[in-house]
Design an enzyme around this catalytic site. Structure first.
Site, PDB file in Angstrom:
ATOM      1  N   CYS A  15      -2.306   5.255  -1.209  1.00 55.01           N
ATOM      2  CA  CYS A  15      -1.612   4.025  -0.821  1.00 55.01           C
ATOM      3  C   CYS A  15      -2.381   2.813  -1.343  1.00 55.01           C
ATOM      4  O   CYS A  15      -3.565   2.652  -1.028  1.00 55.01           O
ATOM      5  CB  CYS A  15      -1.497   3.969   0.700  1.00 55.01           C
ATOM      6  SG  CYS A  15      -0.805   2.423   1.316  1.00 55.01           S
ATOM      7  N   CYS A  51       3.470   5.864   3.189  1.00 56.42           N
ATOM      8  CA  CYS A  51       2.123   6.073   3.709  1.00 56.42           C
ATOM      9  C   CYS A  51       2.222   6.207   5.215  1.00 56.42           C
ATOM     10  O   CYS A  51       2.627   5.261   5.911  1.00 56.42           O
ATOM     11  CB  CYS A  51       1.209   4.905   3.338  1.00 56.42           C
ATOM     12  SG  CYS A  51      -0.445   5.027   4.061  1.00 56.42           S
ATOM     13  N   ASP A  89     -11.687   4.657 -25.824  1.00 60.08           N
ATOM     14  CA  ASP A  89     -11.941   5.785 -24.922  1.00 60.08           C
ATOM     15  C   ASP A  89     -10.767   6.756 -25.011  1.00 60.08           C
ATOM     16  O   ASP A  89      -9.640   6.422 -24.643  1.00 60.08           O
ATOM     17  CB  ASP A  89     -12.100   5.254 -23.500  1.00 60.08           C
ATOM     18  CG  ASP A  89     -12.435   6.330 -22.482  1.00 60.08           C
ATOM     19  OD1 ASP A  89     -12.240   7.527 -22.783  1.00 60.08           O
ATOM     20  OD2 ASP A  89     -12.882   5.982 -21.381  1.00 60.08           O
ATOM     21  N   CYS A 115      -3.655   0.635   1.901  1.00 61.11           N
ATOM     22  CA  CYS A 115      -4.733   1.034   2.809  1.00 61.11           C
ATOM     23  C   CYS A 115      -5.609   2.155   2.287  1.00 61.11           C
ATOM     24  O   CYS A 115      -6.641   2.467   2.890  1.00 61.11           O
ATOM     25  CB  CYS A 115      -4.157   1.434   4.171  1.00 61.11           C
ATOM     26  SG  CYS A 115      -3.360   3.072   4.178  1.00 61.11           S
ATOM     27  N   CYS A 122      -0.304   3.482   7.221  1.00 62.13           N
ATOM     28  CA  CYS A 122      -0.063   2.043   7.420  1.00 62.13           C
ATOM     29  C   CYS A 122       1.415   1.666   7.391  1.00 62.13           C
ATOM     30  O   CYS A 122       1.766   0.515   7.657  1.00 62.13           O
ATOM     31  CB  CYS A 122      -0.825   1.221   6.380  1.00 62.13           C
ATOM     32  SG  CYS A 122      -0.143   1.315   4.708  1.00 62.13           S
TER      33      CYS A 122
END
Length: 412
Positions: free
Chosen positions: A201, A217, A338, A204, A220
């Site tokens: 999430c 979620c 990268d 949170c 929260c």
């Protein structure tokens, strides 16, 4: 309509002229379109030029990790039903490139602008957009771009209180969290096949649950918003429940999703969904992407994929086995140096395809394919790969600079 129609100041006019001259010199020297160097010169002479050039336009900004160039093109095509459009159609999406694009749009009514994810908040401050389309966020250019959660936070802070209509993908939790700081959001159910950057999430840190097409979620209460627009198979569903057919020459579910977002944006400017979607049929390729070209006596279809989410979507487009596939990967500045993202791609989806590997980082890709238990041949260049491939159309998948190399070689 945007209210500022004041003519450019002498300083701004000088900056535009100098920028166009610098771009022309760059083109003459064979160093590309010149849009970036032209914009840099213009902004050096007038740092406020971007805002001045956008003053008379109704501006739409488009940002995402994947699909922003195509969606920008689709929105521009749809809005041409209502008036002239200026757009950075070739994808130069940082402030210098955007400035160059707008410098050629003095007669335009709309500005449809693709914006690099890192620059979205800054460009939004400069050009006062009427609408901002947010498509997705996923890992990309790991050495340059911030981690996706940090990018979402940058969007959330930068767009907080912005008066533009935010047209956002309800299926991407990072995009939803970023857009939720804005007072005026229109949610679009555009889908999200790549989910590996959105299991936690963003609000949170809890684990997201994904029942069916929903996500939420439990810790929260942050959850998928109710969309006003949605992609449903081969149709766009508008907020009134009407279904409008999508007819695109661009392939795949991802482009139907892009068209859904584009239709929602166009509707906000008064363009009927049917009109918008019909106009999108005119888009046959985007900066060479999806083009089929003749090379070495063969048909090559050119596909751009620059990160794991893009490669996943592209694998769904290619013809079934035993269609030969050429894979090309570079790691230059524009790609990100990268290449660890190669290990995030599910190459087992290529099982049964004859594979040919080229590009600056062909050996990195070869190691990854070896681990994925894929059969492949490493080649020095596209000529060798085409000569070695069995009969039939060849699918060519490349990341950004590798794609540009291929276009120069095959004459596209």
């Amino acid at each position: 309509m945007a209210g500022n129609t004041e003519p450019l100041s002498p300083r701004s006019k000088l900056a535009v002229t100098a920028g166009k001259a610098a771009a022309a010199v760059s083109r003459a020297a064979g160093k590309g379109s010149g849009s970036v160097i032209g914009g840099k010169v213009a902004l050096r002479l007038d740092p406020d030029l971007l805002a001045r050039l956008a003053g008379h336009l109704d501006v739409v900004l488009v940002s995402a990790t994947n699909g922003k160039t195509t969606t920008t093109r689709l929105i521009a095509e749809a809005l041409r039903a209502s008036g002239p459009v200026v757009s950075n159609a070739l994808g130069a999406n940082m402030p210098a490139g955007i400035t160059s694009a707008l410098a050629g749009g003095s007669e335009a009514r709309y500005g449809v602008i693709e914006v690099d994810e890192k620059y979205l908040a800054a460009v939004a401050r400069d050009v006062t957009p009427k609408a901002i389309a947010l498509l997705n966020l996923s890992r990309d250019q790991l050495d340059r771009a911030a981690e996706t959660r940090m990018l979402a936070e940058r969007w959330r802070e930068g767009l907080s209180g912005n008066k533009a209509l935010i047209v956002a993908n309800a299926d991407d939790p990072l995009v939803v969290w970023a857009a939720s700081s804005s007072p005026n959001v229109l949610w679009v159910a555009a889908g999200q096949e790549w989910k590996d950057d959105a299991w936690s999430c963003p609000s949170c840190g809890g684990v997201l649950q994904r029942p069916g097409e929903d996500w939420l979620c439990a810790e929260c209460g942050f959850r998928r918003p109710v969309p006003g627009w949605a992609l449903s198979g081969e149709h766009v569903l508008d907020p009134h429940g009407a279904a409008w057919p999508i007819r695109l020459q661009l392939p795949g579910r991802a482009n139907r999703a892009n068209a859904t977002t584009a239709a929602a944006v166009a509707a906000a400017f008064g363009v009927h969904p049917q009109t918008a979607l019909e106009r999108m049929w005119e888009v046959t390729a985007v900066a060479g992407r999806y083009d089929t070209v003749q090379f070495g006596g063969r048909d090559l279809r050119l596909l751009l994929a620059k990160n794991p989410a893009g490669w996943l979507e592209t694998f769904s487009l290619i013809d079934p086995p035993p269609t030969p596939v050429v894979l090309s990967v570079n790691a230059r500045g524009a790609d990100g140096t990268d290449t660890s993202w190669l290990w995030d791609v599910d190459y087992t989806r290529l099982t049964g395809h004859p594979l040919y590997v080229i590009g600056d980082r062909k050996l990195d890709l070869a190691v990854r394919l070896e681990v994925a238990d894929q059969s492949f041949r490493v080649c020095e260049h596209i000529d060798e790969a085409v000569a070695a491939a069995p009969p039939g159309r060849i699918e060519v998948i490349a990341n950004y600079t590798a794609f540009q190399d291929l276009r120069r070689r095959v004459g596209n």
